[in-house]
Scaffold this motif. Structure first.
Motif, PDB file in Angstrom:
ATOM      1  N   ILE A 286      12.946   0.162  10.152  1.00 39.04           N
ATOM      2  CA  ILE A 286      13.685   1.116  11.003  1.00 39.04           C
ATOM      3  C   ILE A 286      13.420   0.927  12.497  1.00 39.04           C
ATOM      4  O   ILE A 286      13.925   1.689  13.298  1.00 39.04           O
TER       5      ILE A 286
ATOM      6  N   ALA B  87      12.726  -2.069  15.834  1.00 38.21           N
ATOM      7  CA  ALA B  87      13.608  -2.845  16.712  1.00 38.21           C
ATOM      8  C   ALA B  87      13.749  -4.309  16.310  1.00 38.21           C
ATOM      9  O   ALA B  87      14.287  -5.101  17.063  1.00 38.21           O
TER      10      ALA B  87
ATOM     11  N   LEU C 291      10.766   6.730   6.878  1.00 40.97           N
ATOM     12  CA  LEU C 291       9.467   6.667   7.555  1.00 40.97           C
ATOM     13  C   LEU C 291       9.213   5.230   8.008  1.00 40.97           C
ATOM     14  O   LEU C 291       9.756   4.288   7.424  1.00 40.97           O
TER      15      LEU C 291
ATOM     16  N   THR D  60      10.333   3.601   3.357  1.00 43.88           N
ATOM     17  CA  THR D  60       9.394   3.172   4.404  1.00 43.88           C
ATOM     18  C   THR D  60       9.821   1.791   4.892  1.00 43.88           C
ATOM     19  O   THR D  60      10.298   0.962   4.123  1.00 43.88           O
TER      20      THR D  60
ATOM     21  N   GLU E 150      15.916  -5.168  10.163  1.00 44.59           N
ATOM     22  CA  GLU E 150      15.606  -3.767   9.877  1.00 44.59           C
ATOM     23  C   GLU E 150      16.580  -3.260   8.827  1.00 44.59           C
ATOM     24  O   GLU E 150      17.609  -2.657   9.125  1.00 44.59           O
TER      25      GLU E 150
ATOM     26  N   SER F 257       0.823  -1.218   0.000  1.00 40.99           N
ATOM     27  CA  SER F 257       0.000   0.000   0.000  1.00 40.99           C
ATOM     28  C   SER F 257       0.850   1.257   0.000  1.00 40.99           C
ATOM     29  O   SER F 257       0.477   2.282  -0.560  1.00 40.99           O
ATOM     30  N   ASN F 258       2.030   1.184   0.619  1.00 41.92           N
ATOM     31  CA  ASN F 258       2.800   2.421   0.811  1.00 41.92           C
ATOM     32  C   ASN F 258       3.272   3.046  -0.494  1.00 41.92           C
ATOM     33  O   ASN F 258       3.265   4.283  -0.633  1.00 41.92           O
TER      34      ASN F 258
HETATM   35  N1  LIG Z   1      10.027  -4.441  19.518  1.00 44.34           N
HETATM   36  C1  LIG Z   1       9.480  -3.364  18.949  1.00 44.34           C
HETATM   37  N2  LIG Z   1       8.753  -3.522  17.824  1.00 44.34           N
HETATM   38  C2  LIG Z   1       8.200  -2.451  17.242  1.00 44.34           C
HETATM   39  C3  LIG Z   1       8.351  -1.174  17.800  1.00 44.34           C
HETATM   40  C4  LIG Z   1       9.137  -1.054  18.965  1.00 44.34           C
HETATM   41  O1  LIG Z   1       9.330   0.036  19.497  1.00 44.34           O
HETATM   42  N3  LIG Z   1       9.695  -2.157  19.499  1.00 44.34           N
HETATM   43  N4  LIG Z   1       7.737  -0.092  17.214  1.00 44.34           N
HETATM   44  C5  LIG Z   1       6.533  -0.386  16.468  1.00 44.34           C
HETATM   45  C6  LIG Z   1       6.094   0.785  15.735  1.00 44.34           C
HETATM   46  S1  LIG Z   1       5.359   2.029  16.628  1.00 44.34           S
HETATM   47  C7  LIG Z   1       6.140   0.886  14.375  1.00 44.34           C
HETATM   48  S2  LIG Z   1       5.475   2.244  13.556  1.00 44.34           S
HETATM   49  C8  LIG Z   1       6.748  -0.162  13.564  1.00 44.34           C
HETATM   50  C9  LIG Z   1       7.728   0.450  12.572  1.00 44.34           C
HETATM   51  O2  LIG Z   1       8.407  -0.562  11.971  1.00 44.34           O
HETATM   52  P1  LIG Z   1       9.304  -0.384  10.707  1.00 44.34           P
HETATM   53  O3  LIG Z   1       9.367   1.000  10.293  1.00 44.34           O
HETATM   54  O4  LIG Z   1      10.579  -1.057  10.976  1.00 44.34           O
HETATM   55  O5  LIG Z   1       8.471  -1.106   9.580  1.00 44.34           O
HETATM   56  P2  LIG Z   1       8.367  -2.619   9.224  1.00 44.34           P
HETATM   57  O6  LIG Z   1       8.630  -3.446  10.440  1.00 44.34           O
HETATM   58  O7  LIG Z   1       9.171  -2.890   8.028  1.00 44.34           O
HETATM   59  O8  LIG Z   1       6.852  -2.703   8.874  1.00 44.34           O
HETATM   60  C10 LIG Z   1       5.857  -2.394   9.819  1.00 44.34           C
HETATM   61  C11 LIG Z   1       4.510  -2.860   9.310  1.00 44.34           C
HETATM   62  O9  LIG Z   1       4.149  -2.195   8.118  1.00 44.34           O
HETATM   63  C12 LIG Z   1       3.936  -3.097   7.055  1.00 44.34           C
HETATM   64  N5  LIG Z   1       4.480  -2.541   5.803  1.00 44.34           N
HETATM   65  C13 LIG Z   1       5.754  -2.218   5.565  1.00 44.34           C
HETATM   66  N6  LIG Z   1       5.888  -1.765   4.311  1.00 44.34           N
HETATM   67  C14 LIG Z   1       4.679  -1.783   3.747  1.00 44.34           C
HETATM   68  C15 LIG Z   1       4.181  -1.474   2.458  1.00 44.34           C
HETATM   69  N7  LIG Z   1       4.992  -0.994   1.489  1.00 44.34           N
HETATM   70  N8  LIG Z   1       2.865  -1.609   2.213  1.00 44.34           N
HETATM   71  C16 LIG Z   1       2.049  -2.108   3.188  1.00 44.34           C
HETATM   72  N9  LIG Z   1       2.461  -2.423   4.422  1.00 44.34           N
HETATM   73  C17 LIG Z   1       3.758  -2.288   4.700  1.00 44.34           C
HETATM   74  C18 LIG Z   1       4.721  -4.318   7.468  1.00 44.34           C
HETATM   75  O10 LIG Z   1       4.274  -5.468   6.851  1.00 44.34           O
HETATM   76  C19 LIG Z   1       4.521  -4.327   8.956  1.00 44.34           C
HETATM   77  O11 LIG Z   1       3.263  -4.897   9.270  1.00 44.34           O
HETATM   78  O12 LIG Z   1       7.435  -1.084  14.344  1.00 44.34           O
HETATM   79  C20 LIG Z   1       6.706  -1.556  15.502  1.00 44.34           C
HETATM   80  N10 LIG Z   1       7.453  -2.616  16.111  1.00 44.34           N
END
Ligand SMILES: Nc1nc2c(c(=O)[nH]1)N[C@H]1C(S)=C(S)[C@@H](COP(=O)(O)OP(=O)(O)OC[C@H]3O[C@@H](n4cnc5c(N)ncnc54)[C@H](O)[C@@H]3O)O[C@H]1N2
Ligand code: MOO
Length: 405
Positions: A260, A262, A303, A257, A266, A212-213
């Motif tokens: 980034i 934990a 992001l 995106t 990553e 989606s992103n």
């Molecule tokens: N142990 C911890 N885990 C997480 C924490 C934390 O503090 N400790 N923070 C949470 C928070 S808040 C967020 S926001 C996410 C951010 O994670 P990332 O930026 O590393 O992203 P990903 O893990 O790669 O993906 C997160 C989520 O989004 C979906 N995703 C990614 N890219 C796309 C795309 N192009 N289209 C649709 N969806 C996408 C992916 O499948 C994951 O479900 O981290 C938490 N975890």
């Protein structure tokens, strides 16, 4: 850190865009590189604002006495100006130049003349305002704009009315900032088929998801007047670095995106920290993990991957970089309606909102991506500790900050 302080911290990542010359007819959506001033006045001749008869002072006095006025000329719009003999009238159409000694234009409806057909030899005037305002129904030179007036300041997004205003002044070309190219890189092995967005109709396989992103941020980039360059990377750091190397020649700014937080995979963080980028958590939800840096000279914003986090952070941070305005200056004020909104204890939170018929803002119950799909604005909910009285919620009638989305 607050989102507003973060926006200030990363402000120097704004892409450096050289000016270029753009034909005015293609300039809507572009941003002016320098101030545009009027090269001439509009109108640049005294013009009639009504279909009617231009009269000098003597003719107005005779008209008031009920006398017949001789018509000595006829000026359609776009034709040369006629000479007004003392005590006479010239027929003029709206937009036509009025003779030099004209005191007023009397609308045709106030005379005994027919509205169509050739100009009459003489007219009688049925009624006149008393007194006749000076220059009645005559648009003076420069009524819309004087020579040297500012038409558009530097840094202004050119709208349809802006295109019209430039064209009105006979301006054919304008100096605009080059259209910025935003490289979008979405990361993650789970992004089904990399470019897969659901358009082929196939189902995402187990534990993979549709992307989606990428189409969402490409649409958001276009909304900011930028040209998106779309790319994906797996969770392999070498692949991400090679995509970034390619982007160095193509993009003015890169937005990634995902990858980034934990977790153990990553990719963005592992490939870029500490040499290229810095990562931190902001006191905001959604979208708390954030990063920024440079790949060589190429500015990068990182992001989070969650679609709602990516959506909100793009509007907040990429929107600020591309408009050259700090986030603090971009919030608008509105009035909250509906049930109260709970403040988060120690994070600024964001919620989708829609304008009601009465112009207030109604917040959605949740802040998932589909909730933003029908929203007009992103509402900013300050933390509970930001409230002087420690209020736990924002109630209807409260003035809130919002950003259009
Ligand atoms: N142990 C911890 N885990 C997480 C924490 C934390 O503090 N400790 N923070 C949470 C928070 S808040 C967020 S926001 C996410 C951010 O994670 P990332 O930026 O590393 O992203 P990903 O893990 O790669 O993906 C997160 C989520 O989004 C979906 N995703 C990614 N890219 C796309 C795309 N192009 N289209 C649709 N969806 C996408 C992916 O499948 C994951 O479900 O981290 C938490 N975890
Ligand atoms: O910061 Mo994250 O709240 O899930 O987007």
């Amino acid at each position: 850190m607050d989102p507003e302080d973060y926006s200030e911290l990363i402000a120097d990542l704004a892409p450096d865009l050289r000016p270029e010359t753009t034909p005015v007819r293609n300039a809507a959506g572009r941003t002016t590189a320098s101030v545009v001033t009027a090269p001439r006045a509009v109108p640049d001749f005294a013009a009639s604002a009504m279909d009617g008869f231009a009269l000098d002072e003597a003719a107005l006095a005779s008209a008031r006495n009920g006398e017949t006025i001789r018509v000595v000329g006829d000026t359609p719009a776009g034709h040369g100006v006629n000479v007004l003999q003392p005590g006479c009238a010239v027929r003029v159409m709206t937009g036509a130049p009025v003779p030099t000694d004209s005191e007023a234009v009397v609308p045709v409806e106030l005379t005994d003349a027919r509205q169509t057909g050739p100009a009459p030899y003489a007219i009688k005037i049925d009624s006149l305002p008393s007194p006749v305002p000076p220059g009645w129904n005559i648009r003076p030179i420069g009524e819309d704009m004087n020579r040297g007036d500012i038409v558009l300041p530097a840094g202004e997004r050119i709208t349809a009315a802006g295109v019209g205003a430039l064209a009105m002044l006979g301006i054919g070309e304008v100096e605009t900032l080059r259209t910025p190219r935003i490289g979008l890189i979405v990361t993650g092995d789970e992004i089904h088929g990399a470019n897969q967005t659901g358009e082929t109709g196939t189902e995402a396989t187990t534990a993979s998801i549709f992307n989606s992103n990428l189409p969402m941020l490409a649409a958001a980039a276009r909304g900011l007047g930028a040209e998106p360059i779309e790319a994906t990377s797996s969770d392999d750091a070498d692949e991400l670095l090679s995509v970034l190397t390619r982007m160095q020649a193509e993009a003015d700014l890169v937005v990634t995106t995902g990858g980034i937080s934990a977790g153990a995979f990553e990719v963005v963080r592992q490939a870029l920290e500490p040499d290229h980028s810095t990562f931190r958590r902001l006191e905001m939800r959604p979208g708390s993990p954030q990063g920024y840096g440079r790949f060589g000279a190429l500015p990068m914003i990182h992001l989070p991957g969650t679609p709602q986090g990516a959506f909100v952070a793009f509007h907040l941070f990429v929107g600020s970089l591309m408009t050259g305005q700090n986030l603090r200056q971009r919030w608008r004020k509105g009035i909250l309606t509906g049930s109260g909104l709970r403040r988060h204890g120690n994070a600024v939170t964001f919620r989708p909102g829609t304008f009601t018929e009465s112009g207030e803002i109604l917040a959605a119950d949740r802040a998932r991506l589909p909730d933003f799909a029908t929203a007009d604005v992103i509402i900013r909910i300050p933390r509970a500790t930001d409230s002087p009285q420690g209020d736990e919620s924002l109630n209807a009638g409260t003035v809130i900050d919002y950003l259009e989305c």
